[in-house]
Design a protein around this motif. Sequence first.
Motif, PDB file in Angstrom:
ATOM      1  N   VAL A  55     -11.997  41.321   7.277  1.00 35.95           N
ATOM      2  CA  VAL A  55     -12.611  40.022   7.869  1.00 35.95           C
ATOM      3  C   VAL A  55     -10.573  39.754   6.582  1.00 35.95           C
ATOM      4  O   VAL A  55     -10.294  38.770   7.651  1.00 35.95           O
ATOM      5  CB  VAL A  55     -13.453  39.632   6.532  1.00 35.95           C
ATOM      6  N   TYR A  59      -8.326  36.976   9.499  1.00 39.06           N
ATOM      7  CA  TYR A  59      -8.104  35.627   9.404  1.00 39.06           C
ATOM      8  C   TYR A  59      -6.681  34.941   8.650  1.00 39.06           C
ATOM      9  O   TYR A  59      -5.981  34.538   8.967  1.00 39.06           O
ATOM     10  CB  TYR A  59      -8.560  35.386   8.347  1.00 39.06           C
ATOM     11  N   HIS A 170     -16.757  31.724   5.730  1.00 40.72           N
ATOM     12  CA  HIS A 170     -16.388  33.218   6.177  1.00 40.72           C
ATOM     13  C   HIS A 170     -15.501  33.994   4.987  1.00 40.72           C
ATOM     14  O   HIS A 170     -15.768  34.972   5.317  1.00 40.72           O
ATOM     15  CB  HIS A 170     -14.682  31.834   6.530  1.00 40.72           C
ATOM     16  N   ALA A 172     -15.730  37.453   2.255  1.00 45.59           N
ATOM     17  CA  ALA A 172     -17.065  38.344   2.181  1.00 45.59           C
ATOM     18  C   ALA A 172     -17.588  38.482   1.142  1.00 45.59           C
ATOM     19  O   ALA A 172     -18.300  39.053   1.237  1.00 45.59           O
ATOM     20  CB  ALA A 172     -15.865  39.351   2.602  1.00 45.59           C
ATOM     21  N   ILE A 214     -19.797  34.128   8.343  1.00 47.47           N
ATOM     22  CA  ILE A 214     -20.282  35.810   7.495  1.00 47.47           C
ATOM     23  C   ILE A 214     -22.162  35.103   6.631  1.00 47.47           C
ATOM     24  O   ILE A 214     -22.611  36.174   7.578  1.00 47.47           O
ATOM     25  CB  ILE A 214     -19.649  36.278   6.818  1.00 47.47           C
TER      26      ILE A 214
END
Length: 338
Positions: A55, A59, A170, A172, A214
């Motif tokens: 992740v 990004y 967004h 995790a 997510i």
Amino acid sequence: MKIGARIETSPCRLCRGIERQVLATRGRGFAPLTTVVCRGCGLVSHHPLPDPAEVAAFYATRYRVAYKGGWEPKRKHALRALRGALGRAGRLAPLLRPGARVLDIGASSGEFTYVMQRGGFAARGIEPNLGYADFARRTYGVAVESGGLEEAEIAPGSLGLVTLNHVLEHLADPWDALHRIRRWLAPDGLLFIEVPNLAGVRKQAANTFHAAHIWNFTPETLRLLAWQAGFVPVAEEDRAGTSLVFRRRHADEPPPVGADPLLARSLAAQVATAGRPLAYLLSGAPVTRRVARLVRNLEERIVCARHATVREMADAAIEAAWPVRAGEARLPWFGAPA
């Protein structure tokens, strides 16, 4: 894996339940993506959850190119971000002390940081995407650091406001992020969170879920997550939405209600009915959305063409939204953008 299937997996971070129901097997662009809802509380997420390191890498280098088409924002995207920033500033600035320290997490191209800096606040930002962070520094001269929350060096109890505008979905690990933010905030500090409201979405299932989000929240699941991290909405907030200002919660404040099996069943039914292609087509949304997009794009072209640079466009919008009053050394409030 079929839509509607029930699976058992690791305990839900929100309610500790282990049973999930599959809501969709494809995401935006009809790419393979399995989305599930926790049958115990209604929290919606990817399945399986992605690796945090993957992740972070996504990004840092690929997200903005994949979703915005470039390493830095187009002028129309900067204009949209600026207008959103002015709206948030108008809502949040009156709640803060003059000169308060403000941190915008997921600062994007730096518009909110710049608006708050122009308002006299000690504003800084954190942006994982290298290109957008560089654009913010070059264009607005603001302190937007490249990286994630884990790399940020923030003194405990030093911040008056932290903002997460369309960021939490967004991450995790939203729980870790909110606990970290709580340590950074002063005892009277505030937290602003805005995320998409899954309960209010009326799209095809394939356009509702996509790899970048997510987590998919509702007002109930967002408030419970915040409560677990030590936050509750301030008294004046409308708690029926997913754009909220939070304060530290007191030890005796009970958890919010509504994140339960009934919510999970409601979301599953919503996706199964309103999310069908035919239902979406008959709703008229494809036509109204397209017309609204065309009108918006035309208006944005006109506004962008008036200014030689993005910085000039931002300054004009700020001055129009925040008029100078005679005899005042600093401007005490923000209005809606003109």
